[in-house]
Design a protein around this motif. Structure first.
Motif, PDB file in Angstrom:
ATOM      1  N   CYS A 248       0.872  -1.272  -0.032  1.00  0.00           N
ATOM      2  CA  CYS A 248       0.100   0.097   0.172  1.00  0.00           C
ATOM      3  C   CYS A 248       0.823   1.141  -0.146  1.00  0.00           C
ATOM      4  N   ASP A 255      13.604   2.921  -0.252  1.00  0.00           N
ATOM      5  CA  ASP A 255      13.286   1.588  -0.817  1.00  0.00           C
ATOM      6  C   ASP A 255      12.953   0.501   0.006  1.00  0.00           C
TER       7      ASP A 255
ATOM      8  N   LEU B 113       5.112  -5.336  -8.350  1.00  0.00           N
ATOM      9  CA  LEU B 113       4.634  -4.941  -6.797  1.00  0.00           C
ATOM     10  C   LEU B 113       3.422  -6.029  -6.223  1.00  0.00           C
ATOM     11  N   PHE B 226      19.133  12.954  -1.651  1.00  0.00           N
ATOM     12  CA  PHE B 226      17.896  13.122  -0.778  1.00  0.00           C
ATOM     13  C   PHE B 226      17.979  14.356   0.138  1.00  0.00           C
ATOM     14  N   HIS B 252       0.363   3.383  -7.199  1.00  0.00           N
ATOM     15  CA  HIS B 252      -0.281   2.105  -6.670  1.00  0.00           C
ATOM     16  C   HIS B 252      -0.417   2.241  -5.050  1.00  0.00           C
ATOM     17  N   CYS B 253      -0.017   3.380  -4.581  1.00  0.00           N
ATOM     18  CA  CYS B 253      -0.497   3.428  -3.017  1.00  0.00           C
ATOM     19  C   CYS B 253      -1.993   3.517  -2.840  1.00  0.00           C
ATOM     20  N   PHE B 279      -1.340  11.039   4.603  1.00  0.00           N
ATOM     21  CA  PHE B 279      -0.574   9.590   4.262  1.00  0.00           C
ATOM     22  C   PHE B 279       0.277   9.091   5.017  1.00  0.00           C
ATOM     23  N   THR B 280       1.041   9.810   5.859  1.00  0.00           N
ATOM     24  CA  THR B 280       2.015   9.407   6.946  1.00  0.00           C
ATOM     25  C   THR B 280       1.842   9.724   8.249  1.00  0.00           C
ATOM     26  N   ARG B 289       6.620  13.214   7.409  1.00  0.00           N
ATOM     27  CA  ARG B 289       6.713  13.888   6.093  1.00  0.00           C
ATOM     28  C   ARG B 289       5.997  15.025   6.057  1.00  0.00           C
ATOM     29  N   GLN B 294       9.220  17.401   0.937  1.00  0.00           N
ATOM     30  CA  GLN B 294       9.610  15.852   1.348  1.00  0.00           C
ATOM     31  C   GLN B 294       8.463  15.072   0.635  1.00  0.00           C
ATOM     32  N   ARG B 297       9.544  14.919  -2.951  1.00  0.00           N
ATOM     33  CA  ARG B 297      10.881  14.006  -3.095  1.00  0.00           C
ATOM     34  C   ARG B 297      10.331  12.607  -2.834  1.00  0.00           C
ATOM     35  N   GLN B 298       9.466  12.284  -2.063  1.00  0.00           N
ATOM     36  CA  GLN B 298       8.976  10.971  -1.901  1.00  0.00           C
ATOM     37  C   GLN B 298       8.605  10.415  -3.327  1.00  0.00           C
ATOM     38  N   HIS B 302      10.564   7.536  -5.125  1.00  0.00           N
ATOM     39  CA  HIS B 302       9.966   6.113  -5.040  1.00  0.00           C
ATOM     40  C   HIS B 302       9.892   5.926  -6.674  1.00  0.00           C
ATOM     41  N   TYR B 306      13.533   4.253  -5.702  1.00  0.00           N
ATOM     42  CA  TYR B 306      13.088   3.038  -4.742  1.00  0.00           C
ATOM     43  C   TYR B 306      12.696   1.995  -5.636  1.00  0.00           C
ATOM     44  N   GLU B 309      15.320   0.117  -7.139  1.00  0.00           N
ATOM     45  CA  GLU B 309      16.060  -0.548  -6.306  1.00  0.00           C
ATOM     46  C   GLU B 309      15.327  -2.007  -5.819  1.00  0.00           C
ATOM     47  N   ASN B 310      13.938  -1.815  -5.771  1.00  0.00           N
ATOM     48  CA  ASN B 310      13.288  -3.123  -5.404  1.00  0.00           C
ATOM     49  C   ASN B 310      12.874  -4.080  -6.370  1.00  0.00           C
ATOM     50  N   PHE B 311      12.452  -3.417  -7.406  1.00  0.00           N
ATOM     51  CA  PHE B 311      11.621  -4.059  -8.535  1.00  0.00           C
ATOM     52  C   PHE B 311      12.519  -4.144  -9.913  1.00  0.00           C
TER      53      PHE B 311
END
Lengths: 277, 342
Positions: A248, A255, B113, B226, B252-253, B279-280, B289, B294, B297-298, B302, B306, B309-311
């Motif tokens: 979500c 990351d 994801l 960053f 996709h959040c 959201f945070t 945030r 900020q 930047r996210q 992302h 990010y 990095e992940n996918f």
């Protein structure tokens, strides 16, 4: 295929007041086999679900070394916790999990534990404390520092007071302020207890910290002064979460997803990820 | 006939409705429709033809895989606290007809994801497994398009089951996957000439995409940025409205909320946006945030660092919707260029 969003039925076995706005919940999966075989690590968390109200994540306060019942301490802060507070013993809820990385129990084997708690931070760290007491031979010395605002705000106060007399754990408790005049332990911030702990062997110590964001800066400073290696300073952190399964996006920090790669982080992580605390 | 030509077909434009009619026998067909002032992907009504004279739809068809609001749990009898039950209904197979290559690319980004070795989002997977994609070549890319910055392009067939090219009087129809080839096997065969026509149209389209930023080094570059003050500059005029995330085919959040009407309740996944402060926001009131820069930047980090990095893929397909619809003209291509020049 199993559905990762699907909560499993569970029952509230016991519920009582820990402090004015924090309740203790003992919960058990309704399926007996599931209840007994359910395994987790100290530092992991579960999602609580109340149909019609929603879901929220809570750290597990019990230890996997005592299977069957799951324990949580929950502060009333929002819609779900309000609804949860209204529930009674024997009421049904949904739970799913366990989620998160938890403490690296295997890596910590043979090390001394230096546990530092501020306020509600007792919720996840009680799991580690009970785990280490149940598996005492796996750890070296166990130190525990706990600071709360007042004696009335200290979670599991009686439980921790009893630890003071135990020889296999050194437990120091402090409160910012005591108006009752009956508080038998220390007064002052949790950092003021550091000089009462003697001969910490930094290379052989895992420091585990949980508390409000403001506390970390001061506690981390003290731990660094003690020369505890950064990768042996562990913190369990908080983020707004919704799914618990890395989809979500709410708990994303750089990351990583707090729900998958956390909530236990090292000081090394904190230095490299700017938004962590 | 050469093997590569086996699945090249064509269809006269006036025969399209007959073809769609055939498809509708076994599939729900979702296609571009002209709705008021813009084009949206919606289910076609009986005998309705898709509206194919469009550049791109206002919203991507993402919602057919990751709906804006989706029931994940349904339950009855909240009062007696029964635990939710999931409704696992069979669904009719669907075709998304006329999807632009950028939007098709976005699905391969989202797949990583929602369907990975950690957890599988059953809801996404079910919709994905039951849907065939008819990609539609982009003869006239918009000035805001930059799909060529990524592993895509106006005529990229990647991820499509069938690919359609508008060649004036006819549609050139290629079968890409086995399932896709089967669906078009009864259409008249094409020939070498059609392929040549297609490559001419493709070349013209490619030539018209003149401003694709080079993103190759962006993920690496972002690593050290960053704490760079550039984020405050970039986000200076941002209103935080979140339209960029709302229209983004790769955002996709989501939030999870419960709703109860009478005695029937449901737990829903709702689109959410990292551009909103709530959201945070923690239950304790702590806000990691706090400032708009900020959150900007996210969003950029992302997508371009990010996620990579992940996918191992950048979470942008170059559709340009965030560029065209931003009320204060923030252009992600400019942001990427600024970043590369730092």
């Amino acid at each position: 295929m199993t559905n990762p969003y699907f909560p499993e039925p569970a029952r509230i076995v016991r519920k009582y007041e820990l402090t004015k706005d924090v309740r203790f919940f003992q919960v058990r999966f309704i399926d007996t086999e599931r209840a007994l075989s359910f395994d987790y690590k100290p530092g992991q968390f579960m999602m609580f679900s109340i149909p019609g109200t929603g879901e929220a994540p809570f750290s597990i306060s019990s230890t996997p070394s005592r299977p069957g019942l799951l324990e949580f301490c929950i502060r009333k802060t929002g819609r779900l916790t309000e609804a949860l507070f209204r529930l009674k013993e024997n009421d049904e809820i949904g739970i799913r999990g366990p989620y998160g990385n938890g403490f690296p129990i295997d890596a910590m084997n043979g090390f001394d534990l230096f546990i530092i708690i501020g306020g509600l931070g007792a919720a996840p760290l009680r799991s580690l404390i009970l785990y280490s007491l149940d598996n005492r031979e796996q750890f070296g010395r166990v130190h525990l520092l706990y600071g709360a605002k007042t004696p009335a705000d200290m979670l599991f106060r009686e439980e921790f007071l009893e630890l003071i007399d135990r020889e296999d754990v050194e437990c120091l408790l402090t409160v910012d302020k005591d108006n009752s005049g009956k508080w038998p332990c220390y007064t002052g911030l949790v950092t003021s207890l550091f000089n009462r702990i003697e001969d910490i062997k930094p290379e052989n110590t895992y420091a585990c910290v949980c508390g409000p964001p403001i506390m970390y800066k001061f506690v981390l400073n003290e731990l660094v002064k003690l020369n505890i290696p950064k990768h042996q300073i562990l913190m369990t952190l908080e983020r707004r979460m919704k799914c618990g399964i890395g989809k979500c996006g709410h708990c994303a920090i750089e990351d990583i997803y707090t729900c998958m790669d956390g909530p236990v982080f090292t000081y090394w992580d904190v230095l490299h990820m700017k938004e962590l605390i | 006939m050469k093997d590569s030509l086996k699945s090249i077909k064509h269809i006269e434009k006036d025969k399209l409705s007959e073809f769609i009619k055939q498809l509708r026998k076994n599939f729900t067909v979702i296609a571009p429709r002209n709705v008021k002032d813009f084009v949206l992907f919606q289910e076609l009504k009986a005998d309705e033809e898709p509206y194919l004279d469009f550049l791109n739809s206002r919203q991507s068809p993402k919602e057919y895989f990751f709906p804006q609001t989706e029931n994940i749990v349904e339950y009855e009898g909240v009062t007696d606290k029964r635990v939710p039950i999931v409704t696992e209904k069979q669904m009719r197979k669907r075709i998304i007809f006329g999807m632009r290559p950028c939007d098709v690319t976005s699905l391969s980004i989202l797949d990583r994801l929602f369907i990975n070795e950690d957890y599988v989002d059953n809801y996404y997977k079910r919709l994905r497994d039951n849907t065939l994609i008819f990609g539609f070549g982009c003869s006239y890319p918009r000035t805001t398009c930059f799909c060529t910055s990524f592993d895509s392009g106006p005529f990229s067939t990647k991820g499509a089951d069938v690919f359609i090219t508008d060649s004036g009087d006819t549609f050139i129809i290629e079968g890409i996957t086995e399932q896709g080839k089967k669906l078009i096997e009864k259409l008249p065969d094409g020939d070498e000439k059609l392929l040549k026509t297609k490559s001419e149209i493709e070349k013209k389209a490619l030539d018209s995409i003149t401003t694709p930023p080079n993103v190759e080094k962006i993920p690496e570059k972002l690593k050290g940025l960053f704490e760079n003050p550039v984020w405050e500059v970039i986000s200076e005029r941002c209103l935080g409205c979140g339209v960029c995330t709302y229209l983004c085919p790769t955002c996709h959040c989501f939030d999870i909320q419960d709703e109860v009407i009478d005695n029937k309740g449901r737990r829903v996944k709702n689109w959410d946006s990292c551009m909103f402060p709530i959201f945070t926001l923690h239950g304790s009131g702590h806000q990691p945030r706090e400032f708009r820069f900020q959150r900007m930047r996210q969003r950029i980090m992302h997508k371009f660092n990010y996620y990579d990095e992940n996918f191992d893929i950048i979470a942008c397909c170059g559709c340009g919707r965030c560029v065209t619809e931003c009320p204060v003209n923030i252009d992600v291509r400019e942001i990427l260029r600024t970043i590369s020049e730092l």
